[in-house]
Design a protein around this motif. Structure first.
Motif, PDB file in Angstrom:
ATOM      1  N   GLU A 296      24.688  36.335  31.896  1.00 55.28           N
ATOM      2  CA  GLU A 296      25.249  37.683  31.789  1.00 55.28           C
ATOM      3  C   GLU A 296      25.333  38.332  33.168  1.00 55.28           C
ATOM      4  OE1 GLU A 296      26.714  39.084  29.431  1.00 55.28           O
ATOM      5  OE2 GLU A 296      26.052  38.131  27.571  1.00 55.28           O
ATOM      6  N   GLU A 297      24.298  38.109  33.977  1.00 54.73           N
ATOM      7  CA  GLU A 297      24.305  38.643  35.343  1.00 54.73           C
ATOM      8  C   GLU A 297      25.393  37.970  36.180  1.00 54.73           C
ATOM      9  OE1 GLU A 297      20.410  38.285  36.989  1.00 54.73           O
ATOM     10  OE2 GLU A 297      19.484  39.613  35.494  1.00 54.73           O
ATOM     11  N   ASP A 298      25.555  36.654  35.983  1.00 57.39           N
ATOM     12  CA  ASP A 298      26.615  35.921  36.697  1.00 57.39           C
ATOM     13  C   ASP A 298      27.988  36.449  36.303  1.00 57.39           C
ATOM     14  OD1 ASP A 298      24.625  34.348  37.809  1.00 57.39           O
ATOM     15  OD2 ASP A 298      24.899  32.699  36.382  1.00 57.39           O
ATOM     16  N   ARG A 299      28.160  36.734  35.024  1.00 56.54           N
ATOM     17  CA  ARG A 299      29.436  37.256  34.528  1.00 56.54           C
ATOM     18  C   ARG A 299      29.742  38.604  35.173  1.00 56.54           C
ATOM     19  NH1 ARG A 299      33.011  37.407  30.090  1.00 56.54           N
ATOM     20  NH2 ARG A 299      33.606  39.517  29.511  1.00 56.54           N
ATOM     21  N   THR A 300      28.728  39.464  35.238  1.00 61.87           N
ATOM     22  CA  THR A 300      28.916  40.781  35.866  1.00 61.87           C
ATOM     23  C   THR A 300      29.259  40.628  37.341  1.00 61.87           C
ATOM     24  OG1 THR A 300      27.367  41.824  34.314  1.00 61.87           O
ATOM     25  CG2 THR A 300      27.790  42.975  36.380  1.00 61.87           C
ATOM     26  N   ALA A 301      28.568  39.727  38.029  1.00 62.67           N
ATOM     27  CA  ALA A 301      28.836  39.497  39.446  1.00 62.67           C
ATOM     28  C   ALA A 301      30.252  38.974  39.660  1.00 62.67           C
ATOM     29  CB  ALA A 301      27.816  38.512  40.016  1.00 62.67           C
ATOM     30  N   THR A 302      30.714  38.112  38.753  1.00 62.31           N
ATOM     31  CA  THR A 302      32.078  37.565  38.847  1.00 62.31           C
ATOM     32  C   THR A 302      33.115  38.664  38.646  1.00 62.31           C
ATOM     33  OG1 THR A 302      31.334  35.398  38.064  1.00 62.31           O
ATOM     34  CG2 THR A 302      33.683  35.891  37.848  1.00 62.31           C
ATOM     35  N   LEU A 303      32.915  39.483  37.629  1.00 66.02           N
ATOM     36  CA  LEU A 303      33.839  40.595  37.373  1.00 66.02           C
ATOM     37  C   LEU A 303      33.871  41.551  38.562  1.00 66.02           C
ATOM     38  CD1 LEU A 303      32.937  41.314  33.630  1.00 66.02           C
ATOM     39  CD2 LEU A 303      35.126  40.432  34.479  1.00 66.02           C
ATOM     40  N   ASN A 304      32.697  41.840  39.119  1.00 66.71           N
ATOM     41  CA  ASN A 304      32.629  42.747  40.275  1.00 66.71           C
ATOM     42  C   ASN A 304      33.330  42.156  41.489  1.00 66.71           C
ATOM     43  OD1 ASN A 304      31.203  44.702  38.882  1.00 66.71           O
ATOM     44  ND2 ASN A 304      29.189  43.993  39.576  1.00 66.71           N
ATOM     45  N   TYR A 305      33.201  40.836  41.664  1.00 65.57           N
ATOM     46  CA  TYR A 305      33.866  40.192  42.800  1.00 65.57           C
ATOM     47  C   TYR A 305      35.370  40.407  42.734  1.00 65.57           C
ATOM     48  CZ  TYR A 305      36.029  36.618  45.669  1.00 65.57           C
ATOM     49  OH  TYR A 305      36.832  35.976  46.591  1.00 65.57           O
TER      50      TYR A 305
END
Length: 316
Positions: A296-305
């Motif tokens: 979930e944290e990786d997903r958020t980081a990807t979206l933010n990128y």
């Protein structure tokens, strides 16, 4: 761009300007060489030819080498085509070819087969049997057979060599930022989507398992990466894991992509996976629940990128 699977397939009544080499990565260091080729081509009315070889000469002449390449041949062709090359010749490299004398290479191939007007080549280029001929020999043959030799400077040659080495080293460490900087584009993997164990979907993160059939393709270090892919004409963002999935008892190496907000059947599709950023190492978590929290944290980081990237582009 026309592609030929051997020198024998090529034939042209139009004079050509030629450069040759492995061009692995078709990176920034190669760009100056290709730019020279295209500029000479445009000003002379000749056609541009890139002569490259497969297998890589080191695979043939150094039997024990385990060299990994930045591009498959289809990837290299795709990148060269973006530069506006007229002809790409991929000649099979073998021991017989390596035994050609310097003059046989010049007369039989460059002059008789490629109809050469000019060759653009590195100042330290060596060719012919046992690589004994030098740039001075090539210039001599140019006067004999009426073609021009343009030397690539030591600085430009070093740039190509250093870039290739740095890119490979960076990818081996998972440093995608450095690799992409030297490439001048996002490093990418090309492969077919195959069926996997389908464990990702059980925790809400279904993945496309990417199979790369060319075992010589350099795969970046294990870890989680921000990626994108063009699927049916649409750019789809995602996160990719390269590794063994240790949390769920995996042992075999896999390449798996979780595409965000995407739920279509991709089995059998060939995808080009562009790698933008490395998020983290692959980790064995204490539980599947802990893995889900991290994803979930990786997903958020990807979206933010991608959000930050869009904002940067819109402000330019």
């Amino acid at each position: 761009m026309k592609i030929y699977n051997s020198i024998q397939e090529f034939g042209s009544t139009t004079k050509t300007i030629v450069t040759l080499g492995t061009f692995d990565g078709v990176h920034k260091g190669h760009k100056s060489i290709l730019d020279k080729l295209i500029k000479s081509n445009q000003s002379s009315g000749c056609e541009s030819v890139v002569l490259t070889f497969f297998p890589h000469p080191r695979m043939v002449l150094q039997q024990n080498t385990d060299i990994k390449l930045l591009n498959t041949m289809s990837e290299k062709a795709y990148l060269l085509e973006q530069h506006g090359i007229d002809h790409l010749i991929v000649h099979p490299f073998d021991h017989a070819f390596s035994r050609l004398t310097a003059e046989e290479f010049v007369k039989d191939i460059l002059v008789d087969k490629l109809n050469i007007s000019k060759i653009i080549i590195g100042h330290d280029h060596r060719f012919g049997r046992n690589r004994t001929a030098t740039i001075d020999d090539l210039i001599h043959y140019g006067t004999v057979y009426d073609f021009e030799v343009e030397q690539i400077s030591a600085l430009e040659v070093n740039e190509v060599s250093v870039s290739s080495t740095k890119i490979r080293n960076a990818l081996d460490k998972g440093d995608i930022a450095i690799a992409n900087e030297f490439l001048g584009y996002n490093y990418f993997l090309s492969g077919i989507v195959i069926e996997g164990k389908k464990l990702g979907r059980t925790i809400g993160f279904p993945t496309a398992n990417i199979h790369i059939k060319q075992d010589y393709k350099l795969i970046p270090a294990k870890g989680v990466y921000v990626v994108s892919s063009l699927i049916d004409g649409n750019t789809v963002h995602g996160m990719m894991n390269i590794g063994t999935n240790p949390t769920v008892g995996g042992t075999a190496g896999t390449i798996e992509v979780n595409f965000l907000d995407f739920n279509e059947n991709l089995y059998g599709k060939e995808l080009k996976i562009n790698i933008h950023k490395r998020l983290r190492d692959e980790v064995k978590f204490a539980s599947v629940d802990a893995l889900k929290i991290q994803l979930e944290e990786d997903r958020t980081a990807t979206l933010n990128y991608f959000k930050e990237t869009r904002n940067e582009q819109s402000s330019l």
